[in-house]
Design a protein around this motif. Sequence first.
Motif, short mmCIF file in Angstrom:
data_model
loop_
_atom_site.label_atom_id
_atom_site.label_comp_id
_atom_site.label_asym_id
_atom_site.label_seq_id
_atom_site.Cartn_x
_atom_site.Cartn_y
_atom_site.Cartn_z
N THR A 163 0.86 -1.18 0.00
CA THR A 163 0.00 0.00 0.00
C THR A 163 0.90 1.24 0.00
OG1 THR A 163 -0.09 -0.09 2.41
CG2 THR A 163 -1.88 -1.17 1.21
N ASP A 164 0.34 2.39 -0.35
CA ASP A 164 1.16 3.59 -0.43
C ASP A 164 1.76 3.97 0.92
OD1 ASP A 164 0.77 3.95 -3.16
OD2 ASP A 164 -1.06 5.08 -2.87
N TYR A 165 1.00 3.79 1.98
CA TYR A 165 1.45 4.13 3.33
C TYR A 165 1.94 2.86 4.00
CZ TYR A 165 1.22 5.99 8.12
OH TYR A 165 1.52 6.38 9.41
N LEU A 166 3.19 2.85 4.44
CA LEU A 166 3.81 1.62 4.94
C LEU A 166 3.55 1.34 6.41
CD1 LEU A 166 7.38 1.54 3.34
CD2 LEU A 166 5.27 0.49 2.52
N GLU A 167 3.12 2.35 7.16
CA GLU A 167 3.00 2.16 8.62
C GLU A 167 1.65 1.55 9.00
OE1 GLU A 167 5.79 2.57 10.24
OE2 GLU A 167 6.66 3.33 8.38
N SER A 336 5.80 13.63 3.81
CA SER A 336 4.48 14.27 3.78
C SER A 336 3.69 13.97 5.03
CB SER A 336 3.70 13.82 2.54
OG SER A 336 4.37 14.18 1.35
N VAL A 337 3.76 12.71 5.49
CA VAL A 337 3.05 12.33 6.71
C VAL A 337 3.61 13.10 7.90
CG1 VAL A 337 2.62 10.44 8.32
CG2 VAL A 337 2.34 10.07 5.86
N ALA A 338 4.93 13.22 7.97
CA ALA A 338 5.55 13.97 9.06
C ALA A 338 5.08 15.43 9.05
CB ALA A 338 7.07 13.89 8.96
N ALA A 339 4.96 16.01 7.86
CA ALA A 339 4.50 17.40 7.76
C ALA A 339 3.05 17.54 8.20
CB ALA A 339 4.68 17.90 6.33
N LEU A 340 2.21 16.56 7.82
CA LEU A 340 0.81 16.59 8.23
C LEU A 340 0.69 16.48 9.75
CD1 LEU A 340 -0.76 14.29 5.49
CD2 LEU A 340 -1.13 16.75 5.74
N LYS A 341 1.48 15.61 10.33
CA LYS A 341 1.44 15.46 11.79
C LYS A 341 1.90 16.74 12.48
CE LYS A 341 1.95 10.43 11.96
NZ LYS A 341 2.79 9.28 12.37
N LEU A 345 -2.72 18.15 11.08
CA LEU A 345 -3.74 17.69 10.13
C LEU A 345 -3.96 16.17 10.20
CD1 LEU A 345 -2.75 19.90 7.07
CD2 LEU A 345 -4.63 20.25 8.68
N TRP A 346 -3.01 15.45 10.77
CA TRP A 346 -3.18 14.00 10.92
C TRP A 346 -4.34 13.70 11.88
CZ3 TRP A 346 -1.01 10.84 7.62
CH2 TRP A 346 -0.92 9.47 7.88
N ALA A 347 -4.61 14.64 12.78
CA ALA A 347 -5.68 14.47 13.76
C ALA A 347 -7.03 14.95 13.24
CB ALA A 347 -5.33 15.20 15.05
N TYR A 348 -7.09 15.40 11.99
CA TYR A 348 -8.36 15.82 11.40
C TYR A 348 -9.22 14.58 11.07
CZ TYR A 348 -7.62 20.85 10.66
OH TYR A 348 -7.47 22.20 10.84
N GLU A 376 -12.48 22.50 -1.35
CA GLU A 376 -12.85 22.66 0.06
C GLU A 376 -13.29 21.33 0.66
OE1 GLU A 376 -12.70 26.28 -2.05
OE2 GLU A 376 -14.03 24.55 -2.45
N ASP A 377 -14.00 20.52 -0.12
CA ASP A 377 -14.46 19.23 0.39
C ASP A 377 -13.34 18.20 0.45
OD1 ASP A 377 -16.95 20.22 0.77
OD2 ASP A 377 -17.87 19.21 -0.95
N LEU A 378 -12.29 18.38 -0.35
CA LEU A 378 -11.14 17.48 -0.28
C LEU A 378 -10.21 17.89 0.86
CD1 LEU A 378 -9.55 15.11 -1.52
CD2 LEU A 378 -8.38 16.80 -2.97
N GLY A 379 -10.09 19.19 1.11
CA GLY A 379 -9.15 19.67 2.12
C GLY A 379 -7.73 19.37 1.69
N PRO A 380 -6.82 19.15 2.64
CA PRO A 380 -5.43 18.83 2.27
C PRO A 380 -5.22 17.36 1.92
CG PRO A 380 -5.63 19.04 4.64
CD PRO A 380 -6.98 19.40 4.08
N GLY A 381 -6.28 16.71 1.46
CA GLY A 381 -6.18 15.31 1.04
C GLY A 381 -5.79 15.20 -0.42
N VAL A 382 -5.87 13.99 -0.95
CA VAL A 382 -5.50 13.73 -2.34
C VAL A 382 -6.57 12.87 -3.00
CG1 VAL A 382 -3.01 13.90 -1.89
CG2 VAL A 382 -4.15 11.67 -1.74
#
Length: 488
Positions: A163-167, A336-341, A345-348, A376-382
């Motif tokens: 998967t894209d996210y390994l954790e 990118s994950v570190a920046a979101l945390k 934004l990781w807690a959104y 606006e509905d996507l927010g900082p997502g992808v």
Amino acid sequence: MPRTPSRRTALHGLAAAGAAVIGFDPFTRSWATTASARPLTGLPPLDGSIHTDDASLGAAADDFGHIVHRRPVAVLRPGSVQDVVAMIRFCNTHRVKVAPRGQGHATQGQAQVDGGLVIETTPLADIGPVGPGSRTVTVGAGAKWSDVAKATIAHGLTPPTFTDYLELSVGGTLSVGGLGGQTHQQGAQVDNVTELQVVTGAGELVRCSPTRHRDLFLAVLAGLGQCAVVVGATLRLVHAPETVRHYLLPYDDLRVFLDDQRRLVEEGRFAYVEGQVTPDAGGAFRGYLLEAVAYGPPVGPAPDDARLLSGLRHDPSGVQKSDLAYYDFLDRLAPSVAALKEAGLWAYAHPWLNLLLPGRTAAAVAGAVLDDLTPEDLGPGVVLLYPLLRDRLGTPLLRMPDDPVPYLLAVLRTTPPDDTATVDRLLAANRAAYDTVHAAGGTHYPVGSVPFAPADWREHFGPAWRRLATARHTYDPRGILVPGQGIF
């Protein structure tokens, strides 16, 4: 699979916020830390610990989605696989609901359980021996894919699909499917498992495989935890490249973008193919970025740009390419994950939408969903959009459209969790998008947040429903496992 060395105690229960859990009160259906006038049922001896403190229960009542909050009455941190066996048997006897929890990356409370027991699988993180000639590796359900990758790459080997996210935990992704950019060649993660070690809802420890307890094996892979808790898995390994070449190719036409993606996966030109959709200056989602990765030696030849990009209709002026070490490519999301945390934004809230579209109608259906999407509905997502090959996907419960080249459309929304009106509106939008896709012959990849009733699940599984329902009745006859999915 290797077991943590036993430190089994004579106590029937262990520490919970500084107090000993001395028994279970069947009247209040709670774990007791003090004597009661009512008789208590003793807990089985454990290598690990039962926790009933507020911090443990609060953490188990949340997940990456930050939308649903179901509070358990206790959390098990197992010291061994035998702890999982003992506590599931106990819960089966007393009809206490149970849910396993890995990295807590669910988005809609799927691994939560109101008034029941949450089993944290993170302590079950052993990674078995690997050598240069290994064809498989056996790991604990709580092992993270990042750690599995590091352990196997050290010997020139790798699981075929990530998967894209390994954790994420191995047990977690095997319960849903495990899709990624390699799936068009290698199948999903569930298609690359040779054996599972599971604990059924009745508390039986079972090894299952394509030739041993096959019905259980096929009911657990992508079975959303409905028949057994995964405690270990044996994963297929292939040779790993030392380096890869990573391409980002821009497009401005959806149909051309999808057709070129389809061409690449059918030809097998790249080891990895995905894609993203981005908004233009006016906020319309009409920018497309094809992501493709070629594996270098010793898996493939040194990448040849002219050959790999031949015949593609992207904008050549916007091509980005880079050569990366293999693990750096796999773990490319880490910065990118570190920046979101760091930004909080990781807690959104993450009301994610994950849909599988028939290839024959992918342009029209994806276009309709994207037309309704706003920045606006996507927010900082992808937004992800990429093809799979149906003939590489052999796990019955991983449901796919009846099309040789289905596409995954993932709208990974992010929004403040305290704005409940917006969260509710986005959940409704997810359901509307699902209905559009379902009417066109598509389905739901069940890692997101689409409101589903039991009737929806029966329709989702279609001809595989009988397989799942029969296995549920056989292996979890009292129906204690993973109620958060809302299937039964």
